[in-house]
Design a protein around this motif. Structure first.
Motif, short mmCIF file in Angstrom:
data_model
loop_
_atom_site.label_atom_id
_atom_site.label_comp_id
_atom_site.label_asym_id
_atom_site.label_seq_id
_atom_site.Cartn_x
_atom_site.Cartn_y
_atom_site.Cartn_z
N THR A 185 5.15 -5.40 -8.68
CA THR A 185 5.41 -4.67 -7.42
C THR A 185 5.23 -5.66 -6.42
O THR A 185 5.87 -5.54 -5.25
CB THR A 185 4.55 -3.57 -7.29
OG1 THR A 185 4.93 -2.66 -8.62
CG2 THR A 185 4.78 -2.60 -6.17
N TYR A 186 4.03 -6.30 -6.42
CA TYR A 186 3.51 -7.16 -5.27
C TYR A 186 4.81 -8.37 -5.18
O TYR A 186 4.84 -8.63 -3.90
CB TYR A 186 2.12 -7.77 -5.91
CG TYR A 186 1.54 -8.52 -4.57
CD1 TYR A 186 0.98 -7.76 -3.69
CD2 TYR A 186 1.66 -9.69 -4.38
CE1 TYR A 186 0.16 -8.38 -2.58
CE2 TYR A 186 0.98 -10.55 -3.30
CZ TYR A 186 0.17 -9.72 -2.41
OH TYR A 186 -0.38 -10.37 -1.34
N ILE A 187 5.28 -8.89 -6.22
CA ILE A 187 5.99 -9.81 -5.75
C ILE A 187 7.57 -9.48 -5.46
O ILE A 187 8.25 -10.04 -4.46
CB ILE A 187 6.58 -10.73 -7.39
CG1 ILE A 187 5.17 -11.45 -8.03
CG2 ILE A 187 7.72 -11.53 -7.31
CD1 ILE A 187 5.26 -12.12 -9.34
N LYS A 188 7.80 -8.15 -5.87
CA LYS A 188 9.12 -7.55 -5.26
C LYS A 188 8.95 -7.32 -3.62
O LYS A 188 9.89 -7.60 -3.18
CB LYS A 188 9.39 -6.20 -6.16
CG LYS A 188 9.85 -6.54 -7.69
CD LYS A 188 10.15 -4.96 -8.17
CE LYS A 188 10.86 -5.03 -9.50
NZ LYS A 188 11.12 -3.74 -10.29
N THR A 189 7.75 -6.80 -3.49
CA THR A 189 7.66 -6.62 -2.00
C THR A 189 7.63 -7.95 -1.13
O THR A 189 7.92 -8.03 -0.36
CB THR A 189 6.02 -6.02 -1.87
OG1 THR A 189 5.93 -4.72 -2.64
CG2 THR A 189 5.84 -5.62 -0.33
N ILE A 190 6.95 -8.86 -1.74
CA ILE A 190 7.09 -10.27 -1.06
C ILE A 190 8.65 -10.72 -1.05
O ILE A 190 9.05 -11.22 0.41
CB ILE A 190 6.34 -11.53 -1.70
CG1 ILE A 190 4.79 -11.19 -1.95
CG2 ILE A 190 6.68 -12.89 -1.46
CD1 ILE A 190 4.04 -12.13 -2.74
N ALA B 270 0.93 -1.16 -0.11
CA ALA B 270 -0.03 0.01 0.02
C ALA B 270 0.91 1.20 -0.04
O ALA B 270 0.49 2.47 -0.42
CB ALA B 270 -0.99 0.10 1.37
N GLU B 271 2.04 1.24 0.48
CA GLU B 271 2.91 2.19 0.50
C GLU B 271 3.79 2.59 -1.02
O GLU B 271 4.28 3.58 -1.00
CB GLU B 271 4.08 2.02 1.63
CG GLU B 271 3.47 1.84 2.91
CD GLU B 271 4.64 1.09 4.04
OE1 GLU B 271 5.62 1.00 3.40
OE2 GLU B 271 4.25 1.19 5.39
N LYS B 272 3.54 1.58 -1.95
CA LYS B 272 4.15 1.87 -2.96
C LYS B 272 3.59 2.63 -4.15
O LYS B 272 2.38 2.87 -3.94
CB LYS B 272 4.46 0.33 -3.91
CG LYS B 272 5.01 -0.82 -2.88
CD LYS B 272 6.60 -0.44 -2.73
CE LYS B 272 7.06 -1.56 -1.82
NZ LYS B 272 8.54 -1.16 -1.38
N ASN B 273 4.37 3.47 -4.97
CA ASN B 273 3.80 4.47 -5.73
C ASN B 273 3.21 3.40 -7.02
O ASN B 273 2.10 3.82 -7.77
CB ASN B 273 4.72 5.31 -6.26
CG ASN B 273 5.03 6.19 -5.45
OD1 ASN B 273 4.33 6.61 -4.56
ND2 ASN B 273 6.37 6.69 -5.10
N LYS B 274 3.93 2.52 -7.43
CA LYS B 274 3.43 1.66 -8.47
C LYS B 274 2.57 0.42 -8.06
O LYS B 274 2.91 -0.27 -6.98
CB LYS B 274 4.50 0.89 -9.30
CG LYS B 274 5.16 1.84 -10.17
CD LYS B 274 6.25 1.16 -11.06
CE LYS B 274 6.71 2.14 -12.30
NZ LYS B 274 7.60 1.59 -13.20
#
Length: 293
Positions: free
Chosen positions: A160-165, A151-155
């Motif tokens: 982006t979800y996988i990168k966050t994981i 939720a904090e990401k701009n993209k």
């Protein structure tokens, strides 16, 4: 002569990218026979506005409210349609679209809108956690941590979800939870009404949103080959008792030994050390394809 046309409100987000709102207006006017439908469009102006627009439509006895968005947007609109005669039409436009995928709603906006002509109305369950409305999947632990960071990401989007994981996995830790007198060690606990988070990640493969029962999925942290196997099974709808502990109930209290991040339908919802879970059977009407049971 009384107006026999069915009233529908399309709730649009004018800030949605790539002209999505304008495209929905064009497709609705092209696909829906205006001798049968009385079509209205409203644009959201601020966070939470969709919920108010949906409530007003339900109070005015609209037949349908259509919303374009992901599970968070669907949650907002559906919360105002619960226990009413107004049916929800989901036009998938989010990052995961978990509930829409579970209900086999087409990912294409035009095909989703066309369900008003050739789909059917069914009732599905909703549920609450600590008196907060939820419709798809909620949880605490790692998936909630990812939801908070995402939720904090701009993209947005799957990449982006996988990168966050990947960024959060290494430092994430297990925690303890007590359920019905038994203590479990968990990395994440998901409360599932439907079968998937979104993007065809099937966290609860046998879950049904019409049975009045919630699936509570307790996963330990996996490493190495086991982590790879878990990921493959998650996306191939083959998770089983070898991958997690599954409980089923229409209501439950889960006590956590430490405060954990909470998400509701993929949206961050603060931190908690207790989950009071309650299923609301067949409390929301939705439009789905004819073949969906």
């Amino acid at each position: 002569m009384l107006n026999s046309r069915r009233k529908i409100l399309f709730i649009l987000n004018p800030k949605a990218g790539h002209g999505k709102a304008g495209n929905i207006v064009r497709e609705a006017e092209r696909l829906l026979d205006q001798s049968k439908f009385e079509i209205h469009f409203s644009e959201t102006e601020y966070a939470g506005h969709a919920k108010l627009l949906a409530k007003k439509a339900a109070d005015e006895h609209y037949d349908y409210v259509a919303c374009a968005g992901g599970d968070g947007t669907v949650n907002e609109v559906a919360s105002s349609l619960k226990d009413t005669e107004t049916a929800l039409l989901i036009i998938p436009a989010g990052s995961g679209n978990g509930l829409a995928r579970h209900l086999q709603i087409p990912m294409n906006a035009a095909s989703a809108i066309a369900l008003l002509n050739k789909g059917k109305k069914v009732s599905i369950d909703t549920f609450s956690i600590n008196n907060l409305f939820t419709i798809n999947v909620a949880g605490v632990g790692f998936d909630a941590l990812v939801a908070h960071r995402f939720a904090e990401k701009n993209k947005r989007g799957l990449k982006t979800y996988i990168k966050t994981i990947l960024a959060e996995y290494a430092t994430s830790k297990e925690f303890e939870a007590e359920i019905n007198g038994t203590v479990y060690k968990a990395w994440l606990i998901s409360i599932a009404n439907s079968s998937q988070f979104g993007n065809n990640a099937w966290i609860a493969p046998v879950a049904s949103c019409t049975d009045g029962i919630l699936d509570i999925i307790i996963c330990k942290k996996q490493k190495g080959v086991k982590l790879l196997t878990f990921a493959v099974n998650l996306f191939s709808k083959r998770l089983s008792s070898a991958d997690y502990t599954a409980l089923r109930s229409n209501q439950m209290t889960i006590k956590l030994f430490s405060k954990q991040p909470l998400h509701l339908d993929g949206e961050p919802a603060g931190f908690t050390d207790e989950l009071n879970i309650y299923c609301n059977p067949l409390s929301l009407k939705v439009i789905v394809p004819q073949h969906v049971e």
